[in-house]
Motif scaffolding. Structure first.
Motif, PDB file in Angstrom:
ATOM      1  N   VAL A 195       0.836  -1.195   0.000  1.00  0.00           N
ATOM      2  CA  VAL A 195       0.000   0.000   0.000  1.00  0.00           C
ATOM      3  C   VAL A 195       0.875   1.252   0.000  1.00  0.00           C
ATOM      4  N   LEU A 196       1.964   1.225   0.786  1.00  0.00           N
ATOM      5  CA  LEU A 196       2.873   2.372   0.841  1.00  0.00           C
ATOM      6  C   LEU A 196       3.502   2.624  -0.526  1.00  0.00           C
ATOM      7  N   ALA A 197       3.976   1.568  -1.148  1.00  0.00           N
ATOM      8  CA  ALA A 197       4.644   1.714  -2.441  1.00  0.00           C
ATOM      9  C   ALA A 197       3.685   2.309  -3.466  1.00  0.00           C
ATOM     10  N   GLU A 198       2.441   1.821  -3.422  1.00  0.00           N
ATOM     11  CA  GLU A 198       1.439   2.292  -4.361  1.00  0.00           C
ATOM     12  C   GLU A 198       1.155   3.789  -4.123  1.00  0.00           C
ATOM     13  N   ALA A 199       1.010   4.164  -2.829  1.00  0.00           N
ATOM     14  CA  ALA A 199       0.724   5.570  -2.500  1.00  0.00           C
ATOM     15  C   ALA A 199       1.875   6.459  -2.952  1.00  0.00           C
ATOM     16  N   GLU A 200       3.091   6.001  -2.700  1.00  0.00           N
ATOM     17  CA  GLU A 200       4.266   6.795  -3.094  1.00  0.00           C
ATOM     18  C   GLU A 200       4.299   7.017  -4.603  1.00  0.00           C
ATOM     19  N   ALA A 208      -2.147  15.250   5.114  1.00  0.00           N
ATOM     20  CA  ALA A 208      -2.925  14.177   5.743  1.00  0.00           C
ATOM     21  C   ALA A 208      -2.423  12.800   5.287  1.00  0.00           C
ATOM     22  N   ILE A 209      -2.153  12.698   3.966  1.00  0.00           N
ATOM     23  CA  ILE A 209      -1.677  11.414   3.434  1.00  0.00           C
ATOM     24  C   ILE A 209      -0.293  11.103   4.002  1.00  0.00           C
ATOM     25  N   ASP A 210       0.585  12.106   4.040  1.00  0.00           N
ATOM     26  CA  ASP A 210       1.925  11.905   4.607  1.00  0.00           C
ATOM     27  C   ASP A 210       1.848  11.415   6.033  1.00  0.00           C
ATOM     28  N   ALA A 211       0.931  12.006   6.816  1.00  0.00           N
ATOM     29  CA  ALA A 211       0.796  11.622   8.217  1.00  0.00           C
ATOM     30  C   ALA A 211       0.336  10.164   8.321  1.00  0.00           C
ATOM     31  N   ALA A 212      -0.655   9.793   7.470  1.00  0.00           N
ATOM     32  CA  ALA A 212      -1.167   8.416   7.488  1.00  0.00           C
ATOM     33  C   ALA A 212      -0.074   7.433   7.087  1.00  0.00           C
ATOM     34  N   MET A 213       0.767   7.835   6.110  1.00  0.00           N
ATOM     35  CA  MET A 213       1.855   6.970   5.665  1.00  0.00           C
ATOM     36  C   MET A 213       2.895   6.798   6.773  1.00  0.00           C
ATOM     37  N   ALA A 214       3.180   7.901   7.468  1.00  0.00           N
ATOM     38  CA  ALA A 214       4.170   7.846   8.547  1.00  0.00           C
ATOM     39  C   ALA A 214       3.704   6.880   9.637  1.00  0.00           C
ATOM     40  N   ARG A 215       2.397   6.935   9.921  1.00  0.00           N
ATOM     41  CA  ARG A 215       1.814   6.062  10.948  1.00  0.00           C
ATOM     42  C   ARG A 215       1.983   4.574  10.522  1.00  0.00           C
ATOM     43  N   VAL A 216       1.715   4.282   9.260  1.00  0.00           N
ATOM     44  CA  VAL A 216       1.863   2.907   8.758  1.00  0.00           C
ATOM     45  C   VAL A 216       3.323   2.472   8.884  1.00  0.00           C
ATOM     46  N   ARG A 217       4.239   3.348   8.467  1.00  0.00           N
ATOM     47  CA  ARG A 217       5.670   3.019   8.539  1.00  0.00           C
ATOM     48  C   ARG A 217       6.098   2.723   9.965  1.00  0.00           C
ATOM     49  N   GLU A 218       5.604   3.532  10.872  1.00  0.00           N
ATOM     50  CA  GLU A 218       5.990   3.382  12.268  1.00  0.00           C
ATOM     51  C   GLU A 218       5.506   2.031  12.809  1.00  0.00           C
ATOM     52  N   LYS A 265      -3.011  -2.990  10.810  1.00  0.00           N
ATOM     53  CA  LYS A 265      -4.114  -3.170   9.872  1.00  0.00           C
ATOM     54  C   LYS A 265      -4.992  -1.908   9.854  1.00  0.00           C
ATOM     55  N   GLU A 266      -5.274  -1.398  11.048  1.00  0.00           N
ATOM     56  CA  GLU A 266      -6.067  -0.173  11.153  1.00  0.00           C
ATOM     57  C   GLU A 266      -5.393   0.979  10.421  1.00  0.00           C
ATOM     58  N   ALA A 267      -4.073   1.102  10.633  1.00  0.00           N
ATOM     59  CA  ALA A 267      -3.335   2.205  10.017  1.00  0.00           C
ATOM     60  C   ALA A 267      -3.371   2.093   8.493  1.00  0.00           C
ATOM     61  N   VAL A 268      -3.245   0.857   7.983  1.00  0.00           N
ATOM     62  CA  VAL A 268      -3.295   0.647   6.536  1.00  0.00           C
ATOM     63  C   VAL A 268      -4.662   1.063   6.007  1.00  0.00           C
ATOM     64  N   HIS A 269      -5.681   0.675   6.758  1.00  0.00           N
ATOM     65  CA  HIS A 269      -7.049   1.023   6.388  1.00  0.00           C
ATOM     66  C   HIS A 269      -7.219   2.554   6.374  1.00  0.00           C
ATOM     67  N   ALA A 270      -6.682   3.202   7.412  1.00  0.00           N
ATOM     68  CA  ALA A 270      -6.783   4.668   7.509  1.00  0.00           C
ATOM     69  C   ALA A 270      -6.093   5.340   6.325  1.00  0.00           C
ATOM     70  N   LEU A 271      -4.945   4.794   5.938  1.00  0.00           N
ATOM     71  CA  LEU A 271      -4.220   5.361   4.789  1.00  0.00           C
ATOM     72  C   LEU A 271      -5.069   5.233   3.519  1.00  0.00           C
ATOM     73  N   SER A 278      -6.401   8.561   1.459  1.00  0.00           N
ATOM     74  CA  SER A 278      -5.925   8.854   0.101  1.00  0.00           C
ATOM     75  C   SER A 278      -6.988   8.572  -0.964  1.00  0.00           C
ATOM     76  N   ARG A 279      -8.150   8.029  -0.547  1.00  0.00           N
ATOM     77  CA  ARG A 279      -9.141   7.612  -1.543  1.00  0.00           C
ATOM     78  C   ARG A 279      -9.577   8.738  -2.488  1.00  0.00           C
ATOM     79  N   PRO A 280      -9.938   9.960  -1.972  1.00  0.00           N
ATOM     80  CA  PRO A 280     -10.384  11.021  -2.893  1.00  0.00           C
ATOM     81  C   PRO A 280      -9.319  11.326  -3.953  1.00  0.00           C
ATOM     82  N   PHE A 281      -8.080  11.370  -3.503  1.00  0.00           N
ATOM     83  CA  PHE A 281      -6.967  11.643  -4.430  1.00  0.00           C
ATOM     84  C   PHE A 281      -6.849  10.518  -5.474  1.00  0.00           C
TER      85      PHE A 281
END
Lengths: 614, 185
Positions: free
Chosen positions: A537-542, A559-569, A580-586, A590-593
């Motif tokens: 998911v991270l690779a795709e978002a990047e 907002a997307i950067d923050a969600a990505m940082a949370r997933v990475r952490e 799993k929650e963090a991935v879902h949040a990301l 990012s869905r509208p974008f």
């Protein structure tokens, strides 16, 4: 009493937990068990699916993902994701089957097939199959809330000794006691036979993802006797996919496609094949390439494969001494028998409509579960017995590279044969023995199973020493060879290992490694699986941010950067639920974008037309 | 030595009631098979493996009239399955002529890819094989009956010659089969 769960757990007849039947398929694998007298398949994958795609993904961090998730990772990681591993079981790197169109990266120069995958260590087909079996075992254990340690594993009837041995080793690797290797068509017949309580002669036509089998069986007084079997262990639905893929690649003008493109085209081809079962034509899309595939064309492309099955069926009938008209039923097994052209061909070949009332995907696993129950449940032992056969003749190399057959194909197993050899030189103390399997006259045209030297023969005049070599084939269809020098009675015994297979030490090491592996708890595994997902998911978002950054709206990037940082952490931690929650949040953030990116892509494709025009 | 007949508790004879044999085979399999003792100790399982192996071998031999005939002859000391058996050199001259004629005719048919001709030959050879087997069966029946006046040596030789022909005809028919399969595929 029987409803008492406590007593059931301590049932002395089941000291080893639940015995299961496993269909280790080319495309999908299933596990089933007899519960309250009925065989049932167990949910083993997302959405309670009974089919676990036989796909194994190896991640960079050493994690392993099996099933539908692994299949989704294939397009992005084609060389780290192994599908259809069954095709490689017991085969050498230079085997024609190994070299068919595919997206794998092999370790060069290895004498056994090794896939070069992420995570550092290359893996062999036995290990990959072991992962699938381990996954099935774990999921069945979760389902039954009890240990699963004994299994009947099915193999194509036409598997040779090396392929059977490899399958049994994979079972051991997964921590299973393999009660029996059961031939797939026989398993299917067992599933049907018990349901219907029928007597008679049946043909089982089993076209799976990568293998074709046909067996002729007779059921009388509870004894299933396999009269003959035939097949092609390198022919199946995968060949239909490749037939479509080759047409598509040609139409795309791709002469040297990348592994990623091959994986993508094969996946699209498989979907097209499945769709063509219900509709006369389908549009296939790969990247920007679109192509209409008509069922009529598809039928033509697969005709050579379908006709090959006919030749095999006619030989099996002949070997069984049965005419097509004498059959009481024809049973269809394997996903590829859903193809209408295959059904038509089978109906014509045997002169009757085939039976298909048990799901062709499940029937083999259900039969294996019945056999597992018969083998472990003393109450059922008098009901049914299977008498199976060896699919290919076994022989020895003699002078001039000619094969002398010791055990003929379609001999009922267990079976044995012996042959006496004499020395041809004075004082000769050793004798080379070369064991082969197959029907051809010349050694080089058959499968080489083992070479060994009988040593310690007393030095006598030529022709005086007599060595008896004995073949024993057990109920799994696996061969062991022993030799005895008749003047001294010295005995040597070996279990045949394929010439290009793995050594005992290698199997031993793999077993040791797998025990370490098995001790890791489920939690750790879930973390790994979730991590792989997170990475994807991270690779795709990047990628989307890099390529379509201009489509971002105010504040969105932060907002997307923050969600990505949370997933990475969280990906570095051990809490898979939070991850799993963090991935879902990301995903959500990012869905509208992403939707804007998709809309733009569609607009570009339709080239200025509004979407409504289409 | 335990013979294949002993495995089924049958008297040694050329004639066997095959349907009854099949029924008995199923019953014995149900008792002896390794599947019956899958959870037992290694010794029990080895016993089952050996017992079933012997049963399968006996059944395969006795249910088939040709194998049964060869087996009976072997019990009389002549093993036609052994390549080095003296009995093979001992075949009469007219048999060798018969072999050469058939060989030549089949080679010609195969060269010309004449499947119809090969099939016609197969029909003829099938009949010869049946006649030879009947002749062997007659000799073996007389041999097993062993009544007064039966000359053992003569009967063994008669059975051996007839079965030598059966063996050749079987191989010939296999060659026609292979040719047929090749032509059709």
């Amino acid at each position: 009493m029987s409803k008492n769960g406590y007593l059931q757990i301590h049932d002395p007849l089941k000291p080893k937990g639940q015995a299961v039947g496993i269909d280790l398929g080319t495309t999908n694998s299933l596990v089933a068990a007899v519960v309250q007298g009925k065989p049932r398949c167990v949910p083993v994958d997302e959405g309670d699916s009974l089919l676990l795609p036989s796909v194994v993904h190896y991640a960079k961090d050493g994690g392993v993902v099996v099933g539908a998730r692994a299949r989704r990772l294939a397009p992005e990681h084609p060389t780290d994701t192994i599908s259809s591993v069954k095709r490689f079981m017991g085969r050498s790197p230079d085997d024609a089957e190994t070299r068919k169109l595919g997206h794998y990266r092999f370790v060069p120069g290895s004498k056994v097939v090794r896939f070069d995958v992420a995570g550092g260590t290359p893996v062999n087909p036995i290990e990959v199959s072991g992962e699938i079996l381990r996954s099935l075992k774990r999921r069945a254990e979760a389902h039954f809330s009890t240990k699963v340690e004994q299994a009947v594993i099915t193999v194509p009837a036409y598997f040779d000794d090396a392929q059977r041995q490899a399958t049994k080793d994979a079972g051991r690797l997964a921590g299973l006691e393999v009660l029996r290797l059961l031939n797939e068509p026989t398993a299917a017949a067992l599933a049907y036979g018990l349901d219907k309580g029928s007597q008679g002669t049946f043909a089982v036509y089993d076209l799976g993802g990568g293998t074709f089998d046909v067996s002729i069986l007779k059921l009388v007084d509870g004894v299933f006797e396999v009269k003959s079997t035939g097949g092609d262990s390198a022919l199946g639905g995968d060949d239909f996919d490749r037939a479509i893929a080759q047409q598509v690649l040609q139409a795309m003008g791709e002469k040297e496609p990348s592994p990623a493109l091959i994986a993508e085209v094969l996946a699209a081809s498989r979907k097209a094949k499945e769709a063509l079962t219900d509709v006369p034509e389908v549009e296939l899309t790969v990247g920007g390439h679109k192509q209409v595939v008509k069922r009529a064309d598809f039928d033509t492309w697969i005709q050579p494969f379908v006709q090959k099955t006919g030749v095999v069926c006619r030989r099996a009938l002949k070997d069984a001494g049965v005419a097509a008209g004498e059959l009481d039923g024809v049973i269809l097994v394997g996903g590829a028998t859903r193809v209408p052209a295959v059904r038509r061909y089978v109906a014509e070949l045997f002169g009757r409509e085939p039976l298909g009332d048990i799901d062709p995907d499940q029937v083999v696993a259900l039969g294996a579960a019945v056999q597992a129950d018969l083998l472990t449940n003393e109450d059922r032992q008098d009901e049914v017995l299977l008498l199976d056969v060896i699919p290919l003749s076994l022989g020895l190399e003699t002078m001039g590279g000619i094969v002398e057959k010791l055990i003929q194909r379609n001999s009922t197993i267990p079976t044995a044969a012996a042959q006496v050899f004499t020395t041809f030189k004075d004082g000769q103390t050793g004798l080379d023995v070369h064991v082969v399997q197959g029907e051809r006259e010349l050694v080089e045209d058959n499968r080489s199973l083992a070479r060994f030297t009988l040593s310690g023969i007393p030095p006598l005049a030529a022709g005086m020493a007599r060595v008896e070599v004995r073949f024993q084939v057990d109920a799994d269809g696996i061969l062991s060879v022993s030799a005895k020098e008749q003047s001294t009675g010295a005995t040597q015994s070996i279990t045949v290992k394929p010439s290009h297979g793995l050594t005992d030490e290698e199997i031993e090491q793999m077993l040791l490694d797998s025990i370490d592996h098995a001790e890791e708890d489920i939690q750790a595994r879930q973390v790994r699986e979730q991590r792989v997902d997170a990475e994807r998911v991270l690779a795709e978002a990047e990628r989307q941010l890099r390529e379509h950054g201009s489509l971002l709206q105010d504040g969105e990037r932060a907002a997307i950067d923050a969600a990505m940082a949370r997933v990475r952490e969280l990906a570095t931690g051990n809490d898979h639920l939070k991850l799993k929650e963090a991935v879902h949040a990301l995903d959500e953030t990012s869905r509208p974008f992403i939707e804007r990116v998709m809309n733009q892509a569609i607009t570009q494709v339709v080239g200025g037309h509004s979407v409504e025009e289409f | 030595m335990r013979t294949h007949f002993d495995v089924f508790g049958l008297p040694r004879a050329y004639d066997v009631d095959v349907p009854a044999l099949e029924k008995q085979y199923r019953e014995l399999s149900l008792q002896l098979h390794p599947d019956r003792v899958a959870q037992a100790d290694a010794r029990e399982r080895l016993k089952a493996l050996e017992g079933t192996t012997a049963l399968n071998e006996a059944f395969k031999t006795l249910k088939d009239p040709v194998r049964r005939a060869f087996y009976l002859l072997k019990l009389h000391g002549i093993d036609l399955d052994r390549e080095d058996a003296g009995a093979q050199k001992d075949m009469p001259m007219e048999f060798l002529e018969e072999v050469m004629d058939l060989r030549e005719a089949l080679d010609t048919a195969m060269e010309k890819k004449d499947l119809a001709r090969a099939r016609a030959m197969a029909t003829d050879v099938e009949a010869r094989k049946k006649a030879a087997l009947d002749e062997a069966a007659g000799a073996l029946r007389a041999l097993e009956a062993g009544g007064p006046g039966a000359d053992g040596q003569v009967l063994v030789k008669k059975a051996s010659h007839a079965l030598g022909r059966v063996r050749y005809f079987t191989r010939f028919l296999e060659q026609v089969d292979a040719f047929e399969e090749e032509s059709l595929s």
